[in-house]
Structures are given as structure tokens and as C-alpha cells.
Scaffold this motif. Structure first.
Motif, mmCIF file in Angstrom:
data_model
loop_
_atom_site.group_PDB
_atom_site.id
_atom_site.type_symbol
_atom_site.label_atom_id
_atom_site.label_comp_id
_atom_site.label_asym_id
_atom_site.label_seq_id
_atom_site.Cartn_x
_atom_site.Cartn_y
_atom_site.Cartn_z
ATOM 1 N N GLU A 379 38.034 39.174 28.599
ATOM 2 C CA GLU A 379 39.112 38.640 27.788
ATOM 3 C C GLU A 379 40.228 37.827 28.666
ATOM 4 O O GLU A 379 40.825 36.888 28.072
ATOM 5 N N ASP A 380 40.355 38.087 29.835
ATOM 6 C CA ASP A 380 41.139 37.500 31.022
ATOM 7 C C ASP A 380 40.683 36.190 31.529
ATOM 8 O O ASP A 380 41.559 35.377 31.895
ATOM 9 N N LEU A 381 39.154 36.106 31.409
ATOM 10 C CA LEU A 381 38.900 34.675 32.210
ATOM 11 C C LEU A 381 39.578 33.557 31.492
ATOM 12 O O LEU A 381 39.772 32.629 32.275
ATOM 13 N N PRO A 382 39.390 33.264 30.105
ATOM 14 C CA PRO A 382 39.877 31.936 29.641
ATOM 15 C C PRO A 382 41.163 31.682 30.043
ATOM 16 O O PRO A 382 41.615 30.659 30.339
ATOM 17 N N GLU A 387 37.090 29.174 30.817
ATOM 18 C CA GLU A 387 36.535 29.248 29.333
ATOM 19 C C GLU A 387 35.170 29.192 29.190
ATOM 20 O O GLU A 387 34.648 28.281 30.117
ATOM 21 N N GLY A 388 34.598 30.016 28.492
ATOM 22 C CA GLY A 388 33.029 30.038 28.578
ATOM 23 C C GLY A 388 32.412 30.778 29.313
ATOM 24 O O GLY A 388 31.098 30.860 29.653
ATOM 25 N N ALA A 389 33.214 31.268 30.361
ATOM 26 C CA ALA A 389 32.421 32.192 31.469
ATOM 27 C C ALA A 389 32.202 33.334 31.136
ATOM 28 O O ALA A 389 32.965 33.986 29.991
ATOM 29 N N THR A 390 31.266 34.053 31.315
ATOM 30 C CA THR A 390 30.857 35.473 31.259
ATOM 31 C C THR A 390 30.475 36.335 32.157
ATOM 32 O O THR A 390 29.873 35.918 33.357
ATOM 33 N N PHE A 391 31.418 37.478 32.320
ATOM 34 C CA PHE A 391 31.217 38.428 33.631
ATOM 35 C C PHE A 391 30.334 39.618 32.841
ATOM 36 O O PHE A 391 30.757 40.098 32.009
ATOM 37 N N ALA A 425 29.402 30.996 34.915
ATOM 38 C CA ALA A 425 30.369 30.317 34.688
ATOM 39 C C ALA A 425 30.561 29.468 33.642
ATOM 40 O O ALA A 425 31.688 29.095 33.314
ATOM 41 N N ASN A 426 29.552 28.826 33.105
ATOM 42 C CA ASN A 426 29.465 27.988 31.866
ATOM 43 C C ASN A 426 28.596 28.734 30.738
ATOM 44 O O ASN A 426 27.597 29.476 31.008
ATOM 45 N N PRO A 427 28.925 28.239 29.447
ATOM 46 C CA PRO A 427 28.059 28.610 28.489
ATOM 47 C C PRO A 427 26.440 28.336 28.553
ATOM 48 O O PRO A 427 26.558 27.212 28.952
ATOM 49 N N GLY A 428 25.527 29.180 28.271
ATOM 50 C CA GLY A 428 24.360 28.851 28.356
ATOM 51 C C GLY A 428 23.595 28.908 29.716
ATOM 52 O O GLY A 428 22.647 28.965 30.143
ATOM 53 N N GLU A 429 24.531 29.298 30.699
ATOM 54 C CA GLU A 429 23.925 29.677 32.126
ATOM 55 C C GLU A 429 23.704 31.075 32.260
ATOM 56 O O GLU A 429 24.026 31.699 31.640
ATOM 57 N N GLU A 430 22.497 31.115 33.219
ATOM 58 C CA GLU A 430 22.143 32.555 33.425
ATOM 59 C C GLU A 430 23.120 33.281 34.119
ATOM 60 O O GLU A 430 23.705 32.895 35.230
ATOM 61 N N LEU A 431 23.429 34.693 33.869
ATOM 62 C CA LEU A 431 24.126 35.478 34.761
ATOM 63 C C LEU A 431 23.418 35.792 36.017
ATOM 64 O O LEU A 431 22.337 36.199 36.116
ATOM 65 N N GLU A 442 36.609 30.174 41.611
ATOM 66 C CA GLU A 442 36.056 30.841 40.595
ATOM 67 C C GLU A 442 36.068 32.350 41.031
ATOM 68 O O GLU A 442 36.397 33.409 40.438
ATOM 69 N N LEU A 443 35.492 32.353 42.528
ATOM 70 C CA LEU A 443 35.528 33.890 43.027
ATOM 71 C C LEU A 443 36.688 34.393 43.031
ATOM 72 O O LEU A 443 37.022 35.450 42.848
ATOM 73 N N SER A 444 37.795 33.590 43.567
ATOM 74 C CA SER A 444 39.266 34.285 43.430
ATOM 75 C C SER A 444 39.876 34.587 42.113
ATOM 76 O O SER A 444 40.199 35.605 42.183
ATOM 77 N N ARG A 445 39.334 33.783 41.346
ATOM 78 C CA ARG A 445 39.678 34.205 39.892
ATOM 79 C C ARG A 445 39.261 35.260 39.271
ATOM 80 O O ARG A 445 39.809 36.033 38.260
ATOM 81 N N VAL A 446 37.937 35.243 39.295
ATOM 82 C CA VAL A 446 37.204 36.566 38.810
ATOM 83 C C VAL A 446 37.774 37.978 39.438
ATOM 84 O O VAL A 446 38.150 38.978 38.637
ATOM 85 N N MET A 447 37.845 37.841 40.799
ATOM 86 C CA MET A 447 38.181 39.150 41.519
ATOM 87 C C MET A 447 39.700 39.070 41.099
ATOM 88 O O MET A 447 40.198 40.384 41.005
ATOM 89 N N LEU A 448 40.533 38.234 40.932
ATOM 90 C CA LEU A 448 41.694 38.551 40.172
ATOM 91 C C LEU A 448 41.740 39.273 38.879
ATOM 92 O O LEU A 448 42.478 40.191 38.918
#
Length: 576
Positions: A379-382, A387-391, A425-431, A442-448
Motif C-alpha cells: 500500500e505504501d510503495l506507490p 508504482e507497480g512494484a510488489t513486495f 520492482a516493475n509489473p510482470g517481473e518475477e519476485l 529501491e532498497l532504501s525505499r522498500v526498507m523505509l
């Protein structure tokens, strides 16, 4: 909490000391000014890889030192290492010489780089462009998930149970593996005990036997000497007592004329008493020698046995008696080993059952927390420019796993599983695992986002973000600044940033500058506040250009909206 950071002769830094306070602190300055060099110095203090190239040109060594306010976890680690932690502070110091060698200290006590890293991991999380992030190594992600799910106390109970199980498991294995060896040892011990018990040695026996042997060997001589001595002490006219009596009368007569001779008479009476005692001793010896005859052959045989045992075991008679006691004890221990094995096996089963029960409870808590954490982060990543990232949080089998009982899942030091943070990090990419694919920003913002979700829960006292604002601005910059400030409500946050939207929300702002003096560049850092801070915010808003009335106006509005509440923060400052 990080209270102070001192840097000397490191890369382009001559000497800088920064005083940190609680809350949210930012490092700002022009691109290339050296902000990340300060963070790199902190990374080395956390156990990062050192290199002689990091020593400032012309210096013999680089010196880095940080003062932390210790937390309970750090205090426990200090106690384990035997390091004095009184006073509630931990001072970490690292020196890197021009030869590339590092020397590390904790509260002035030498430690290894690994020891330094272990202590630092309980104090600081570092997120950004660094390859080695404690939070993403080993069980770091599992601990983050447990912090989010308030499972720290349950994990501590599990770790205690797992430790007991492992200790009992090792004991059972040792007893089982030594069973065949115990049989051989028991046979040998039984033989030695039987041999020494059969000998029935006694203290002083050897000396007594040697004395008897000597008397038997010289029996004729002893008899003749005793008889001759008794004859001299007999009551005949030529006997010594008769002569002394005669002498006594003469001296007594002399004393009547010469009073000084009276003393000689008294001393002569003492001689008579001594002779009487000698006479009695000789009579006793004659009676003993004329009693039951001594068997010389049995004496020689007994002494030969004692001598053989002494040579065999390398001990004297008292040592042999003590050795027999020790052998009996060892024999008893070996005879009881099977009983101990049965008891240890029962205890191991109970400990394994307890660990399995706690592991199942911990697993349920983790899976529930994993789902909720993923929902919050996604919910926070966008809003954070992703946008479009999945955790997602997944689980793998624990490292160093062991099977407690048939039908139970394998258990490791952290439980029945270890958490892995994954990101597309982007739609359609493998986790894929976050530690392997995310860029610094990206790492900093995900960990944030992760830290924002668990802002009020347990964790390290200080979180450092570098590159958190790479590739973002405007609305996203405001969102990142808001999240950083939210995390700073529960722990200290230090952030390197180029965005005024983030810097305006900080309690403390350091301006990092690089100046050229002669033929060398030198980095400095200072706290900016008041007008200086407005001008720095304006410079950041203007893309690094000198402030203009427009950028100053916007900086004043920005700071007035987001920063005024931060002015009350204490403990800030810098020394140069």
C-alpha cells in the motif's frame, strides 16, 4: 542511539566530529561534497571492509569513532564478551593503517572486525548503496518480521528451548558414540581396580617393611650389641651406673669444701636418669628380637609387589592409594553412563517437544505477520515512487536445520523457517530476493516502508538511509519525508538526501561541504539552522544554484509547514 561520530584522516576528511540528537537528522550538500563518505565511515565502524586507499593522502592511518547509547540487547552482548558496559554508553573505534591493517575496539577493548560488526548490528541499520546490509543477511529479515509481529519474546523463548535441545542432543550423541569405547575402558579400569584392591596398600607400610627387613638381615649383630650395651649398664662393680655412683660421692665430698662443685653433682643425677631410660629401651628391644621370628621371604615378596606397582603406575604408595579412589570413581561413572544416556534421551525428547511447540506457534505468528506486512508495504510503495512494484515475504527452510522428531518440521536457530523479503520492482517481473535485485534507492525505499510499518515496534535504535531519494521528487519526495519522520518518532533516523521536501522535515540538518585548500580537497560538516538552513533549503530547491527570492520564499513555506515542530530537538551540534 548514535550520539557522536568522529572521523579523522579518512578519504578527503581531515577531522570532523558530529554530535547527533534523537529524531530525524539529514545530511545535505552539493553532489560530490562527501555526504556518502561520512556514511561510508559509519559503515566501516559497523564492520565493513577496510582498505588502505581510504586513508587520507599524507596520513599514517584513518581513525573512526562512534559513541552510542547502549540498548538492552547491546548490553547483553557486551556482557557475553566480557566488555565493560557500565555508564550506558558504547564507544566503537576503528583504525585503518596505510598498510591496510585494521584495529577495532569496543569501549577501549580490542575486538575483531566480526565482533565489531556483531555489536554494531544491535545498534544501527544501514540501507542504501552498500553491499553488506545486516538487516538483509543471515536471519536479519526474520528478525525484522518478528519485530513487526511483536514476536521477539516468543522467539527468545524458542531460542532458549532450541539451545537446550541442541545441548542435550549433543550429549546423547556423545554418550551413544562412546558406548563401545566405554566397554573397553571399563574392562581396563576393572582390572586396575582389582589389582590395587588386591594389593591392599597402606600408608607407611613400605617403610615399616624395609625396617623389618633390615633387622632380620642384621639379627646377630643386633643381638650382640644389645647384650653388650646391657652388660655395660648392669649392676656390677665395673658397670657404668656403679662408676657414676662412685663419682657422685666424690663430687659431693668436694662440694662440701668447694661449693661451686654442687652444680656438677646435680648434672650427674640427670645422667643417671638418662642411663635408666636407655636401659629400659634396650631391654624392650631384646624382648622384641627374641619374640616370634620374622619371615624374611614374605617381607621381600611384599616389597617386590609394592615396587612393581610403583613402576607400573608411576606413583608412590600414597599416590597409588589416591589413584585407586580415582579409578573407582571413573569405573562408577562408566557403569552409570547407560543410565545417563537413558535420562539424557528422555530430557532431549522433552526439550525437542517444547522447541517444536514453540516453533509452530512462532510459525503461525510469522505467517500472519508476513501477510499483514506485505499488505502494508504494498500500500505504501506507490506513494514512495514505486508504482507497480510488489513486495512479498516468503519462507525457506532454516539454516543448520535438525529434525526434532519424526513428523515434525526441521528446526534451526531461528525456528522452523527463515523469512526472505522479495520484490518485483516493475509489473510482470518475477519476485526475487530483495537483497539481490534492488538498486540502492529501491532498497532504501522498500526498507523505509518496512520500517514505517513497524515504526513503534522493537528494533535497532538508529536507522541510516542513503540514496532513499534517488530518482524521485515532488509528491513522492513529500511522501518519503513523511515516512522518515514517522519512523523517527520511535527511533533515530539519519538520512542522506538531495530533496528539500525531505530535509525540511528533519529535526537536525548537517551541511556537508568540500573546499580546496592548496592542492587538496577537504570535506567539512556543520549544523545549519535559522537563516543558514533556509538558504540551504533554497539551494536544494534551486537545483544547487545560489538562493533566489523565489526559492527562499518556497523554502520558508516548506520549513514553516514541515520543520518548525522539529526545532525543540536537543543534543545537536558539530565540532571541527
Amino acid at each position: 542511539m548514535l550520539k557522536q561520530l568522529y572521523i579523522e584522516d579518512f578519504v578527503l576528511i581531515d577531522r570532523v566530529a558530529l554530535d547527533f540528537g534523537p529524531g530525524f537528522t539529514v545530511l545535505t550538500g552539493e553532489t560530490g561534497a562527501g555526504k556518502s563518505i561520512i556514511v561510508s565511515a559509519l559503515e566501516l565502524l559497523l564492520g565493513g571492509r577496510g582498505d588502505s586507499l581510504l586513508v587520507r593522502r599524507g596520513a599514517a592511518r584513518a581513525r573512526l569513532e562512534a559513541v552510542f547509547e547502549a540498548n538492552p540487547r547491546t548490553a547483553a552482548l557486551l556482557e557475553e564478551e566480557g566488555i565493560d558496559g557500565e555508564g550506558g554508553e558504547l564507544i566503537l573505534r576503528r583504525e585503518i593503517g596505510v598498510d591496510g591493517r585494521s584495529r577495532c575496539y569496543a569501549n577501549n577493548r580490542p575486538v575483531t572486525v566480526a565482533g565489531l560488526a556483531g555489536l554494531a548490528a544491535s545498534l544501527v541499520e544501514l540501507h542504501g548503496q552498500f553491499a553488506e546490509l545486516p538487516a538483509l543477511k543471515g536471519r536479519g529479515q526474520t528478525e525484522l518480521l518478528d519485530d513487526y509481529g511483536d514476536s521477539g519474546p516468543l522467539r527468545a523463548r524458542y531460542e532458549d528451548a532450541f539451545g537446550r535441545w541442541q545441548a542435550l542432543r549433543a550429549e546423547c550423541k556423545r554418550l551413544e558414540e562412546s558406548r563401545a569405547e566405554r566397554g573397553v575402558l571399563l574392562d581396563g579400569l576393572s582390572y586396575m581396580v582389582q589389582e590395587l584392591e588386591g594389593a591392599a596398600l597402606a600408608e607407611g607400610e613400605e617403610e615399616e617393611l624395609r625396617g623389618k627387613r633390615g633387622r632380620v638381615r642384621h639379627a646377630v649383630r643386633i643381638s650382640e650389641d644389645v647384650e653388650a650395651a646391657l652388660a655395660l649398664l648392669s649392676e656390677g662393680d665395673d658397670a657404668i651406673p656403679a662408676r657414676i655412683n662412685a663419682l657422685e660421692k666424690v663430687l659431693a665430698d668436694l662440694a662440701e669444701v668447694v661449693p661451686s662443685a654442687a652444680g656438677a653433682v646435680g648434672r650427674l643425677g640427670g645422667v643417671s636418669a638418662v642411663l635408666d631410660e636407655i636401659n629400659r629401651e634396650l631391654a624392650t628391644l631384646r624382648a622384641a628380637e627374641s619374640g616370634e621370628p620374622i619371615d624374611l621371604e614374605s617381607i621381600e615378596s611384599r616389597l617386590a609387589l609394592i615396587e612393581r606397582l610403583k613402576r607400573k603406575y608411576g606413583k608412590d604408595v600414597p599416590g597409588l592409594i589416591t589413584h585407586l579412589v580415582e579409578l573407582r570413581e571413573k569405573k562408577g561413572e562408566l557403569e552409570q553412563a547407560d543410565d545417563r544416556l537413558a535420562g539424557a534421551a528422555a530430557e532431549e525428547g522433552a526439550a525437542a517437544a517444547e522447541a517444536s511447540t514453540l516453533a509452530r506457534e512462532l510459525s503461525a505468528r510469522r505467517r500472519d505477520a508476513a501477510q499483514k506486512l506485505a499488505e502494508q508495504v504494498n500500500e505504501d510503495l506507490p506513494a514512495l515512487g514505486m508504482e507497480g512494484a510488489t513486495f512479498r515475504v516468503t519462507f525457506t527452510e532454516p539454516s543448520r536445520a535438525a529434525l526434532p522428531r519424526e513428523g515434525d518440521p526441521p528446526l534451526g536457530p531461528a525456528g522452523a523457517e527463515e523469512a526472505v523479503f522479495e520484490l518485483a520492482a516493475n509489473p510482470g517481473e518475477e519476485l526475487k530476493p530483495l537483497a539481490r535485485i534492488a538498486s540502492g534507492g529501491e532498497l532504501s525505499r522498500v526498507m523505509l516502508a518496512v520500517r514505517s510499518a513497524s515504526a513503534c515496534r522493537a528494533g535497532t535504535g538508529t536507522v541510516v538511509f542513503d540514496e532513499v531519494d534517488i530518482g524521485i521528487g515532488g509528491r513522492v519526495g513529500h511522501a518519503v519525508g513523511k515516512r522518515l519522520r514517522e519512523v523517527a518518532a520511535a527511533r533515530q533516523v539519519v538520512c542522506v538526501t538531495h530533496l528539500a521536501q525531505i530535509a525540511a522535515r528533519a529535526h537536525t540538518q548537517f551541511f556537508v561541504d568540500k573546499v580546496v585548500e592548496g592542492d587538496r580537497a577537504i570535506i567539512s560538516a556543520s549544523v545549519v539552522d535559522g537563516q543558514r538552513r533556509l538558504e540551504e533549503l533554497a539551494r536544494m530547491l534551486g537545483g544547487g544554484k545560489p538562493p533566489t527570492p523565489t526559492t527562499l520564499k518556497y523554502a520558508r513555506e516548506l520549513w514553516g509547514t514541515f520543520g518548525r515542530e522539529a526545532d525543540a530537538a536537543a543534543g545537536k551540534g558539530v565540532r571541527r
